[in-house]
Design an enzyme around this catalytic site. Structure first.
Site, mmCIF file in Angstrom:
data_model
loop_
_atom_site.group_PDB
_atom_site.id
_atom_site.type_symbol
_atom_site.label_atom_id
_atom_site.label_comp_id
_atom_site.label_asym_id
_atom_site.label_seq_id
_atom_site.Cartn_x
_atom_site.Cartn_y
_atom_site.Cartn_z
ATOM 1 N N HIS A 116 0.829 -1.214 0.000
ATOM 2 C CA HIS A 116 0.000 0.000 0.000
ATOM 3 C C HIS A 116 0.864 1.266 0.000
ATOM 4 O O HIS A 116 0.453 2.299 0.526
ATOM 5 C CB HIS A 116 -1.003 -0.021 1.167
ATOM 6 C CG HIS A 116 -2.059 -1.074 0.971
ATOM 7 N ND1 HIS A 116 -3.191 -0.851 0.234
ATOM 8 C CD2 HIS A 116 -2.111 -2.372 1.370
ATOM 9 C CE1 HIS A 116 -3.916 -1.967 0.205
ATOM 10 N NE2 HIS A 116 -3.283 -2.917 0.877
ATOM 11 N N THR A 117 2.015 1.136 -0.570
ATOM 12 C CA THR A 117 2.904 2.297 -0.738
ATOM 13 C C THR A 117 2.960 2.747 -2.193
ATOM 14 O O THR A 117 3.239 3.915 -2.459
ATOM 15 C CB THR A 117 4.337 1.930 -0.289
ATOM 16 O OG1 THR A 117 4.637 0.626 -0.803
ATOM 17 C CG2 THR A 117 4.460 1.918 1.223
ATOM 18 N N GLY A 130 -7.330 -14.233 -6.959
ATOM 19 C CA GLY A 130 -7.811 -13.641 -5.710
ATOM 20 C C GLY A 130 -6.976 -14.011 -4.509
ATOM 21 O O GLY A 130 -7.468 -14.062 -3.391
ATOM 22 N N GLY A 187 -3.724 -12.575 -4.006
ATOM 23 C CA GLY A 187 -2.712 -11.552 -3.726
ATOM 24 C C GLY A 187 -1.399 -11.812 -4.435
ATOM 25 O O GLY A 187 -0.364 -11.273 -4.061
ATOM 26 N N ASP A 209 2.375 -4.276 -9.413
ATOM 27 C CA ASP A 209 2.158 -5.631 -9.925
ATOM 28 C C ASP A 209 2.517 -5.730 -11.404
ATOM 29 O O ASP A 209 3.177 -6.673 -11.850
ATOM 30 C CB ASP A 209 0.701 -6.056 -9.732
ATOM 31 C CG ASP A 209 0.246 -5.892 -8.296
ATOM 32 O OD1 ASP A 209 1.109 -5.681 -7.426
ATOM 33 O OD2 ASP A 209 -0.960 -5.976 -8.050
ATOM 34 N N TYR A 256 -10.251 -1.575 -0.795
ATOM 35 C CA TYR A 256 -8.951 -1.169 -1.350
ATOM 36 C C TYR A 256 -9.008 0.291 -1.812
ATOM 37 O O TYR A 256 -8.147 1.098 -1.471
ATOM 38 C CB TYR A 256 -8.564 -2.080 -2.520
ATOM 39 C CG TYR A 256 -7.228 -1.718 -3.151
ATOM 40 C CD1 TYR A 256 -6.046 -2.297 -2.712
ATOM 41 C CD2 TYR A 256 -7.155 -0.772 -4.178
ATOM 42 C CE1 TYR A 256 -4.834 -1.960 -3.286
ATOM 43 C CE2 TYR A 256 -5.948 -0.431 -4.753
ATOM 44 C CZ TYR A 256 -4.789 -1.040 -4.311
ATOM 45 O OH TYR A 256 -3.583 -0.699 -4.876
HETATM 46 C C1 GLA Z 1 -2.523 -4.711 -4.982
HETATM 47 C C2 GLA Z 1 -2.384 -3.585 -5.998
HETATM 48 C C3 GLA Z 1 -0.982 -2.982 -5.947
HETATM 49 C C4 GLA Z 1 -0.591 -2.615 -4.523
HETATM 50 C C5 GLA Z 1 -0.863 -3.768 -3.559
HETATM 51 C C6 GLA Z 1 -0.627 -3.401 -2.131
HETATM 52 O O1 GLA Z 1 -1.696 -5.779 -5.329
HETATM 53 O O2 GLA Z 1 -2.638 -4.054 -7.289
HETATM 54 O O3 GLA Z 1 -0.903 -1.871 -6.804
HETATM 55 O O4 GLA Z 1 -1.239 -1.450 -4.105
HETATM 56 O O5 GLA Z 1 -2.192 -4.258 -3.689
HETATM 57 O O6 GLA Z 1 0.702 -3.130 -1.945
#
Ligand code: GLA
Length: 380
Positions: free
Chosen positions: A35-36, A123, A125, A173, A222
């Site tokens: 979340h950065t 789903g 992560g 990602d 989110y």
């Molecule tokens: C998801 C989002 C990314 C990032 C992460 C948290 O994977 O797609 O852009 O924000 O969550 O780090």
């Protein structure tokens, strides 16, 4: 049969000819820095040896026909000049959104026949959707000989999510799926997209465990986190939380809503931890890395509030076994999904036993373990 062989065969079954090309893009795991990215901050992901495989051939009209083996073996067809959000086949929106974004740069592309399969759990992560987007971009870049580079591809994939799919994700990602380096994690500065590859010491394993609590990123939770971060940045008159220091945040603590303050504290402290993790890994200083990952998980649990009791439980189970010999934390967006551990190879067998016994005992659910290797990005 390898995934590539499988997709080649499935393509032939669907379209009655051999494909022109095969293409692969990896999923990812984030070692630290969650979340950065959408706060212009730092992330430290690695591409993994799970990903999306495509077999494809060109068409000389505007039609795109897609067979998605892992989405209930569904097919879809659409025209490049008539893209429309699909309410029923959600997976189709990743293809359509990606192509819409691609056509902003390359308006003259034509259609394709595509068969796709993937082994990134959806789903969980581990960025099954980003690997899908990057695989589509790589496919079209190859089919139509586009001079598309990995950074631009990552931006287009993110645009597809933001503008078409409806998830306001950051760029981590897509960028690591495009630009990851085999055997390495990557410290990425999301403010200017500069990055540094960091070798993962060969005696360490990327031990990933799926809590098997499904998460949905498009979930409002989110997007809400992102809005909250933007609110605090705005409070300080800054474009992103990256520009706000911990001292500034602390000085205004009494006039900021407590929840917003905690969200911002996570982001600001996580940036510092993520930069420190690079040095720790480079110096093979596993004790420091362990402490940084532990603090990261606590911050995501207590300040950012994106973990679940199952994820917290898994982290605790693993931490009890590895201690300071490795690090463990949740990974990705949270609200379910996976945890990541960097552990000495010789502890993997023991760890697997303990996880397979303790996790179901505590939570009544089986965990799935992926013993991963850092892999090469699609555009590297
Ligand atoms: C998801 C989002 C990314 C990032 C992460 C948290 O994977 O797609 O852009 O924000 O969550 O780090």
């Amino acid at each position: 049969m390898s995934q590539q062989d499988l997709i080649e065969r499935l393509f032939e079954e669907q379209f009655s000819i051999a494909p022109h090309l095969l293409c692969h893009a990896p999923g990812r795991v984030n070692v630290i820095g969650d979340h950065t990215d959408y706060n212009d901050g730092f992330v430290f992901p690695a591409a993994i040896n799970y990903g999306t495989d495509i077999a494809a051939s060109k068409r000389d009209d505007m039609s795109v026909n897609v067979y998605a083996h892992d989405c209930d073996q569904e097919s879809t067809s659409f025209k490049l000049d008539q893209l429309k959000f699909d309410e029923e086949k959600m997976w189709s929106n990743y293809v359509q959104g990606t192509l819409q974004a691609l056509m902003t740069v390359y308006p003259d592309i034509k259609g394709a026949n595509i068969a796709v399969t993937g082994n990134v759990p959806q789903g969980a992560g581990l960025s099954s959707s980003a690997s899908f987007e990057i695989a589509i971009l790589k496919t079209f870049a190859q089919l139509y000989e586009l001079d598309l580079d990995g950074i631009t591809a990552a931006k287009l994939g993110q645009k597809a999510e933001n503008n078409f799919v409806g998830c306001n994700c950051g760029i981590m990602d897509q960028l690591i799926s495009a630009m990851g380096q085999k055997g390495h994690a990557m410290l990425l500065d999301c403010k200017n997209l500069s990055f540094e590859d960091a070798p993962i010491p060969s005696n360490l394993s990327l031990f990933i465990v799926n809590s098997n609590v499904k998460r949905g990123l498009v979930d409002s939770a989110y997007n809400l986190r992102r809005e909250q971060c933007e609110q605090v940045a705005k409070h300080f008159g800054k474009s992103a939380l990256r520009e706000v220091t911990l001292e500034q945040l602390e000085a205004d603590k009494s006039i900021i809503d407590l929840e917003l303050y905690k969200r911002a504290r996570h982001v600001i402290t996580e940036n510092t931890r993520t930069v420190s993790a690079l040095a720790a890994l480079q110096n093979n200083d596993i004790e420091s890395l362990s402490a940084l990952m532990k603090a990261s998980h606590a911050s995501l649990r207590d300040d950012f509030e994106v973990t679940t009791k199952e994820m917290d439980g898994l982290v605790e189970i693993i931490d009890n076994v590895i201690g300071l010999n490795g690090g463990v934390r949740m990974t990705g967006g949270g609200f379910g999904g996976c945890i990541v551990a960097l552990v000495p190879e010789e502890m993997v067998t023991k760890l697997t036993e303990v996880v397979n016994k303790d996790y179901p005992e505590k939570f009544g659910l089986a965990a799935t373990i992926y013993n991963c290797k850092a892999s090469q990005g699609a555009f590297r």
